[in-house]
Design a protein around this motif. Structure first.
Motif, PDB file in Angstrom:
ATOM      1  N   GLY A  94     -20.078  -5.006  -8.115  1.00 34.82           N
ATOM      2  CA  GLY A  94     -19.105  -5.928  -7.540  1.00 34.82           C
ATOM      3  C   GLY A  94     -18.817  -5.708  -6.027  1.00 34.82           C
ATOM      4  O   GLY A  94     -19.760  -4.993  -5.350  1.00 34.82           O
ATOM      5  N   LYS A  95     -17.609  -5.912  -5.544  1.00 30.98           N
ATOM      6  CA  LYS A  95     -17.457  -5.740  -4.047  1.00 30.98           C
ATOM      7  C   LYS A  95     -16.354  -4.690  -4.016  1.00 30.98           C
ATOM      8  O   LYS A  95     -15.205  -5.059  -4.718  1.00 30.98           O
ATOM      9  N   ALA A  96     -16.218  -3.929  -3.068  1.00 29.84           N
ATOM     10  CA  ALA A  96     -15.119  -2.944  -2.892  1.00 29.84           C
ATOM     11  C   ALA A  96     -14.138  -3.877  -1.916  1.00 29.84           C
ATOM     12  O   ALA A  96     -14.520  -4.452  -0.946  1.00 29.84           O
ATOM     13  N   VAL A  97     -12.761  -3.645  -2.314  1.00 30.30           N
ATOM     14  CA  VAL A  97     -11.697  -4.524  -1.678  1.00 30.30           C
ATOM     15  C   VAL A  97     -10.917  -3.217  -1.041  1.00 30.30           C
ATOM     16  O   VAL A  97      -9.974  -2.959  -1.893  1.00 30.30           O
ATOM     17  N   PRO A  98     -10.641  -2.985   0.241  1.00 33.15           N
ATOM     18  CA  PRO A  98     -10.027  -2.050   0.901  1.00 33.15           C
ATOM     19  C   PRO A  98      -8.954  -2.878   1.280  1.00 33.15           C
ATOM     20  O   PRO A  98      -8.835  -3.608   2.262  1.00 33.15           O
ATOM     21  N   TYR A  99      -7.641  -2.060   0.789  1.00 35.27           N
ATOM     22  CA  TYR A  99      -6.289  -2.623   1.411  1.00 35.27           C
ATOM     23  C   TYR A  99      -5.573  -1.634   1.960  1.00 35.27           C
ATOM     24  O   TYR A  99      -5.616  -0.363   1.476  1.00 35.27           O
ATOM     25  N   GLY A 100      -5.214  -1.686   3.277  1.00 39.77           N
ATOM     26  CA  GLY A 100      -4.845  -0.626   4.039  1.00 39.77           C
ATOM     27  C   GLY A 100      -3.495  -0.690   4.510  1.00 39.77           C
ATOM     28  O   GLY A 100      -2.672  -1.834   4.821  1.00 39.77           O
ATOM     29  N   VAL A 101      -2.753   0.450   4.660  1.00 36.94           N
ATOM     30  CA  VAL A 101      -1.248   0.790   5.042  1.00 36.94           C
ATOM     31  C   VAL A 101      -1.508   1.413   6.437  1.00 36.94           C
ATOM     32  O   VAL A 101      -1.914   2.685   6.220  1.00 36.94           O
ATOM     33  N   TYR A 102      -0.930   0.963   7.430  1.00 40.02           N
ATOM     34  CA  TYR A 102      -0.936   1.740   8.814  1.00 40.02           C
ATOM     35  C   TYR A 102       0.549   2.247   9.186  1.00 40.02           C
ATOM     36  O   TYR A 102       1.308   1.253   9.213  1.00 40.02           O
ATOM     37  N   ASP A 103       0.782   3.593   9.214  1.00 43.78           N
ATOM     38  CA  ASP A 103       2.220   4.304   9.474  1.00 43.78           C
ATOM     39  C   ASP A 103       2.090   4.147  11.081  1.00 43.78           C
ATOM     40  O   ASP A 103       1.459   5.001  11.702  1.00 43.78           O
ATOM     41  N   LEU A 104       2.902   3.236  11.705  1.00 37.77           N
ATOM     42  CA  LEU A 104       2.943   3.233  13.192  1.00 37.77           C
ATOM     43  C   LEU A 104       3.579   4.586  13.845  1.00 37.77           C
ATOM     44  O   LEU A 104       3.075   5.074  14.872  1.00 37.77           O
ATOM     45  N   ALA A 105       4.455   5.129  13.220  1.00 33.91           N
ATOM     46  CA  ALA A 105       5.472   6.338  13.735  1.00 33.91           C
ATOM     47  C   ALA A 105       4.356   7.379  13.598  1.00 33.91           C
ATOM     48  O   ALA A 105       4.599   8.343  14.694  1.00 33.91           O
ATOM     49  N   ASN A 106       3.468   7.534  12.568  1.00 32.62           N
ATOM     50  CA  ASN A 106       2.803   8.883  12.322  1.00 32.62           C
ATOM     51  C   ASN A 106       1.210   8.885  12.808  1.00 32.62           C
ATOM     52  O   ASN A 106       0.518   9.783  12.558  1.00 32.62           O
ATOM     53  N   ASN A 107       0.818   7.376  12.943  1.00 28.25           N
ATOM     54  CA  ASN A 107      -0.737   7.186  13.494  1.00 28.25           C
ATOM     55  C   ASN A 107      -1.509   7.738  12.005  1.00 28.25           C
ATOM     56  O   ASN A 107      -2.581   8.605  12.150  1.00 28.25           O
ATOM     57  N   GLU A 108      -0.910   7.276  10.803  1.00 30.02           N
ATOM     58  CA  GLU A 108      -1.614   7.894   9.620  1.00 30.02           C
ATOM     59  C   GLU A 108      -2.008   6.350   9.060  1.00 30.02           C
ATOM     60  O   GLU A 108      -1.329   5.401   9.014  1.00 30.02           O
ATOM     61  N   GLY A 109      -2.955   6.505   8.073  1.00 30.22           N
ATOM     62  CA  GLY A 109      -3.326   5.275   7.271  1.00 30.22           C
ATOM     63  C   GLY A 109      -3.635   5.651   5.691  1.00 30.22           C
ATOM     64  O   GLY A 109      -3.996   6.823   5.501  1.00 30.22           O
ATOM     65  N   TRP A 110      -3.538   4.642   4.925  1.00 33.25           N
ATOM     66  CA  TRP A 110      -3.603   4.839   3.554  1.00 33.25           C
ATOM     67  C   TRP A 110      -4.698   3.643   3.276  1.00 33.25           C
ATOM     68  O   TRP A 110      -4.182   2.586   3.693  1.00 33.25           O
ATOM     69  N   VAL A 111      -5.610   3.838   2.517  1.00 33.92           N
ATOM     70  CA  VAL A 111      -6.429   2.791   1.969  1.00 33.92           C
ATOM     71  C   VAL A 111      -6.710   2.796   0.500  1.00 33.92           C
ATOM     72  O   VAL A 111      -7.238   3.970  -0.081  1.00 33.92           O
ATOM     73  N   SER A 112      -6.311   1.564  -0.274  1.00 32.50           N
ATOM     74  CA  SER A 112      -6.627   1.870  -1.515  1.00 32.50           C
ATOM     75  C   SER A 112      -7.958   0.814  -1.790  1.00 32.50           C
ATOM     76  O   SER A 112      -7.897  -0.188  -1.078  1.00 32.50           O
ATOM     77  N   VAL A 113      -8.897   1.349  -2.657  1.00 31.14           N
ATOM     78  CA  VAL A 113     -10.029   0.534  -2.596  1.00 31.14           C
ATOM     79  C   VAL A 113     -10.102   0.111  -4.146  1.00 31.14           C
ATOM     80  O   VAL A 113     -10.532   0.569  -5.091  1.00 31.14           O
ATOM     81  N   GLY A 114      -9.972  -1.252  -4.238  1.00 32.25           N
ATOM     82  CA  GLY A 114      -9.906  -1.851  -5.450  1.00 32.25           C
ATOM     83  C   GLY A 114     -11.406  -2.502  -5.804  1.00 32.25           C
ATOM     84  O   GLY A 114     -12.122  -2.576  -4.896  1.00 32.25           O
ATOM     85  N   ASP A 115     -11.594  -3.111  -6.806  1.00 33.72           N
ATOM     86  CA  ASP A 115     -13.010  -3.536  -7.214  1.00 33.72           C
ATOM     87  C   ASP A 115     -12.611  -5.114  -7.884  1.00 33.72           C
ATOM     88  O   ASP A 115     -13.372  -5.406  -8.511  1.00 33.72           O
ATOM     89  N   HIS A 116     -11.609  -5.516  -7.796  1.00 36.37           N
ATOM     90  CA  HIS A 116     -11.303  -6.607  -8.337  1.00 36.37           C
ATOM     91  C   HIS A 116     -10.770  -7.709  -7.459  1.00 36.37           C
ATOM     92  O   HIS A 116     -10.941  -7.379  -6.142  1.00 36.37           O
ATOM     93  N   GLY A 117      -9.695  -8.734  -7.513  1.00 34.90           N
ATOM     94  CA  GLY A 117      -9.194  -9.638  -6.637  1.00 34.90           C
ATOM     95  C   GLY A 117      -8.408  -9.130  -5.537  1.00 34.90           C
ATOM     96  O   GLY A 117      -7.795  -8.234  -5.687  1.00 34.90           O
ATOM     97  N   ASP A 118      -8.459  -9.580  -4.368  1.00 41.11           N
ATOM     98  CA  ASP A 118      -7.595  -9.530  -3.404  1.00 41.11           C
ATOM     99  C   ASP A 118      -6.311  -9.942  -3.741  1.00 41.11           C
ATOM    100  O   ASP A 118      -6.185 -11.375  -3.092  1.00 41.11           O
ATOM    101  N   THR A 119      -5.572  -9.706  -4.387  1.00 44.13           N
ATOM    102  CA  THR A 119      -4.208 -10.445  -4.704  1.00 44.13           C
ATOM    103  C   THR A 119      -2.929  -9.736  -4.257  1.00 44.13           C
ATOM    104  O   THR A 119      -3.163  -8.710  -3.795  1.00 44.13           O
ATOM    105  N   ALA A 120      -1.773 -10.518  -4.487  1.00 43.00           N
ATOM    106  CA  ALA A 120      -0.511  -9.921  -3.742  1.00 43.00           C
ATOM    107  C   ALA A 120      -0.184  -8.851  -4.395  1.00 43.00           C
ATOM    108  O   ALA A 120       0.399  -7.810  -4.150  1.00 43.00           O
ATOM    109  N   ALA A 121      -0.488  -8.894  -6.043  1.00 47.89           N
ATOM    110  CA  ALA A 121      -0.036  -7.703  -6.767  1.00 47.89           C
ATOM    111  C   ALA A 121      -0.828  -6.506  -6.347  1.00 47.89           C
ATOM    112  O   ALA A 121      -0.398  -5.273  -6.227  1.00 47.89           O
ATOM    113  N   PHE A 122      -2.039  -6.455  -5.915  1.00 57.27           N
ATOM    114  CA  PHE A 122      -2.858  -5.350  -5.347  1.00 57.27           C
ATOM    115  C   PHE A 122      -2.266  -5.093  -4.082  1.00 57.27           C
ATOM    116  O   PHE A 122      -2.275  -3.625  -3.944  1.00 57.27           O
TER     117      PHE A 122
END
Length: 403
Positions: free
Chosen positions: A223-251
């Motif tokens: 399949g395809k990797a679906v990276p969803y990212g969260v960027y913290d503006l105050a701390n210049n840090e990021g989090w990325v969840s790598v899914g393998d299913h649909g890019d949905t609001a729940a994800f």
């Protein structure tokens, strides 16, 4: 009287001629040949390397009288320029490059590659004697250059676009000043996982490129990797969840939840509010009902009051996460095949910048089905308060009251 020998004169010519222009060479050669008298033309030709015809022409010019002039070539000398022989050449070339506005809309080059070879072939078919290299010279002289497309057209601009930017910025500034978290979220482009080529280049031993598959047909098992990212503006840090299913609001909301439990709650232990900046469309779009219902669950679970401010339609490139996180991830894995999900996660987590960006990532193995409908009744249960300014783009979801 000093006699000239061929060796000495040849050495003298070797020093002088490279510093003389075409006219000065003729004056020197002609004057010397005339001064030597009989056999002078042959002698000068042998020692200077000039042809006999050139030296003879030079002698004739000297005999006719040489006047001081800035002109290098004699009148009429040199090959005539193509545009002098046929002034219509530039007009025809300009019409071919711009068939829609200045040429024939039915031009064969309207839908084909306008290379110098194609242009020269078309001009030759019209009776012009011209090759690809001369076409390139003429195009440069006309102010053309090789260019790619430029992504600048953002579509129709909303009348309140600038106002929303100001509102979003002011709201984010107030949150940051109060020590409350502000995050920018989005889904990065889906990536093929497996033995596929990845754009970009990196240093490898000469002649030993990483070998990948010829075709980019998706592997149904990977399949395809679906990276969803969260960027913290105050701390210049990021989090990325790598899914393998649909890019949905729940994800999307689950990725935000993971960021909060993994990084956010530690960074902001006293937080009571959370601000999210997001694009106008996609899984976190302002019209997506599931996005709002899932955020209500997140607010209830964390006890945070969640405010969402969306970027105006057509302005996704201004989202902070795009150029502060996603662009650096792309540069970090350029030229490397994303062979496994572990490779994707580790390359994302290894992304850093000189300004101190730190990124964490993990694979999300959850199943997030598409096509789930949220009814009006379900949406009505969301404790959502729309802001006075563009309540469709700006709203706050409150957690249930604590007992």
């Amino acid at each position: 009287m000093v006699e000239l020998d061929e060796v000495g004169l040849g050495a003298a010519f070797g020093v002088m001629l490279p510093h003389l222009d075409e006219r000065a060479r003729r004056v020197v050669a002609g004057s010397l040949a005339r001064a030597l008298g009989r056999g002078g033309v042959a002698f000068v030709a042998r020692t200077s390397g000039l042809s006999r015809s050139t030296v003879t022409t030079a002698v004739n010019e000297v005999d006719a009288g040489v006047e001081v002039s800035d002109r290098v070539r004699r009148p009429g000398a040199g090959r005539k320029r193509h545009i002098d022989k046929d002034p219509n050449l530039l007009l025809e070339l300009d019409a071919l490059v711009y068939p829609d506005t200045r040429g024939d809309p039915m031009s064969p080059l309207r839908w084909t590659l306008k290379s110098t070879r194609e242009l020269s072939d078309t001009l030759r078919a019209k009776g012009f004697e011209i090759g690809p290299s001369l076409v390139g010279e003429l195009l440069r002289a006309m102010g053309f250059s090789l260019q790619g497309t430029s992504k600048q057209n953002e579509g129709s601009q909303h009348v309140d676009r600038d106002g929303q930017f100001h509102y979003l910025n002011d709201t984010a500034t107030a949150y940051l000043d109060a020590g409350q978290p502000v995050i920018s979220v989005d889904t990065k482009k889906k990536e093929l996982v497996g033995d596929y080529a990845n754009r970009g280049r990196e240093w490898q031993p000469a002649g030993e490129p990483v070998r990948v598959g010829v075709h980019d047909f998706p592997d149904p098992e990977m399949g395809k990797a679906v990276p969803y990212g969260v960027y913290d503006l105050a701390n210049n840090e990021g989090w990325v969840s790598v899914g393998d299913h649909g890019d949905t609001a729940a994800f999307a909301v689950e990725s935000i939840r993971t960021w909060w439990t993994t990084m956010g709650s530690e960074r902001f232990p006293q937080a009571t509010r959370l601000m999210i900046t997001a694009d106008a469309g996609g899984s976190n779009g302002y019209r997506v009902r599931m996005w709002k219902t899932e955020l209500a669950k997140l607010a209830a679970d964390t006890g945070l009051e969640i405010t969402v401010c969306h970027y105006p339609p057509g302005t996704s490139k201004w989202n902070k996460i795009e150029h502060r996180l996603f662009s650096h991830i792309t540069m970090n894995w350029r030229g490397r095949p994303l062979t496994t999900y572990r490779t994707v996660v580790e390359l994302i987590a290894a992304t850093t910048t000189r300004t101190g960006l730190r990124v964490r990532a993990a694979r999300d193995r959850g199943y997030y089905p598409t096509g789930i409908k949220i009814t009006d009744r379900q949406l009505a249960t969301v404790p959502l308060a729309r802001h006075d300014w563009h309540g469709d783009w700006n709203y706050t979801i409150t957690p249930p009251p604590t007992e």
